[in-house]
Motif scaffolding. Sequence first.
Motif, PDB file in Angstrom:
ATOM      1  N   SER A 192      14.320  -8.028  -8.145  1.00 49.59           N
ATOM      2  CA  SER A 192      13.405  -8.278  -7.036  1.00 49.59           C
ATOM      3  C   SER A 192      12.002  -7.786  -7.386  1.00 49.59           C
ATOM      4  O   SER A 192      11.827  -6.800  -8.094  1.00 49.59           O
ATOM      5  N   GLY A 193      11.004  -8.499  -6.853  1.00 51.55           N
ATOM      6  CA  GLY A 193       9.628  -8.104  -7.070  1.00 51.55           C
ATOM      7  C   GLY A 193       9.220  -6.984  -6.125  1.00 51.55           C
ATOM      8  O   GLY A 193       9.947  -6.636  -5.192  1.00 51.55           O
ATOM      9  N   PRO A 194       8.062  -6.394  -6.341  1.00 47.40           N
ATOM     10  CA  PRO A 194       7.598  -5.303  -5.472  1.00 47.40           C
ATOM     11  C   PRO A 194       7.230  -5.834  -4.089  1.00 47.40           C
ATOM     12  O   PRO A 194       6.881  -7.001  -3.915  1.00 47.40           O
ATOM     13  N   ALA A 195       7.308  -4.962  -3.092  1.00 51.92           N
ATOM     14  CA  ALA A 195       6.921  -5.326  -1.733  1.00 51.92           C
ATOM     15  C   ALA A 195       5.404  -5.528  -1.673  1.00 51.92           C
ATOM     16  O   ALA A 195       4.637  -4.813  -2.316  1.00 51.92           O
ATOM     17  N   VAL A 196       5.004  -6.528  -0.900  1.00 53.02           N
ATOM     18  CA  VAL A 196       3.588  -6.877  -0.784  1.00 53.02           C
ATOM     19  C   VAL A 196       3.120  -6.581   0.640  1.00 53.02           C
ATOM     20  O   VAL A 196       3.752  -7.008   1.612  1.00 53.02           O
TER      21      VAL A 196
END
Length: 237
Positions: free
Chosen positions: A67-71
């Motif tokens: 998963s990518g980082p929270a934006v």
Amino acid sequence: MTSTDVKTDGTPDPDAPGGSRRPARTRGCLPFAGVCAVALALLLVGSRVGLLPGFGDLFGERTTDRSGPAVLKAVQDMSAYQAASGDFQVVVDLEKDTKFLPDAVRGTRTLYVGAGTVAASVDLGGVAEDGVKVDEDRTEAELRLPHAVLSKPALDPDRSYAVSKQRGLLDRLGDLFSDNPGSEQAVNKLAARRIAEAAEESGLTTRAEKNTTSMLQGLLGSLGFEKVTVRYADPSS
């Protein structure tokens, strides 16, 4: 056997008429490969549906989080005072069936325990211009605030879980090829709605208004006000 059916070394000639020919080895490899493919398919399907317990670990399954980082999408300043919070738990029994088909063929029934919290807050930023009155001696103050409101229920995933889930044959076959996140979403929405209904009947807003009054009386009392009156009313009234 004639003299022409014998090689020079005395062994029978397989190419001669009536001679015995050894079958090619490649013919035996094809059925063996087919049996291996069927056995592998049975292992995969059996481990998926739970028919062959213990074979799931044979393939060394592991979970990788890519998963990518929270934006951060937006920032909003808050002027509400959270004066009370309630912890709720509800048991949801959700059943879906199909006309003209028995539940054993098509249908689901989920027993789900949902746990979450609901907060009650007073919007201090929503005070009208005439909502604060102070006498000339600055010893008495009267505040008119909007009523406390409830927040949306926040389900706790660590304390919410499915107790049991019954599925028909067609639903089980469908789960072999694709997941069904809609069913989990349905029980989550139902649990949140039941918790919201319980929060409205719990008197949580009344407790929040009482706590807000105590907070303001203590705050203004420390500033020298001897009498502080707090009233709650709808913004339109």
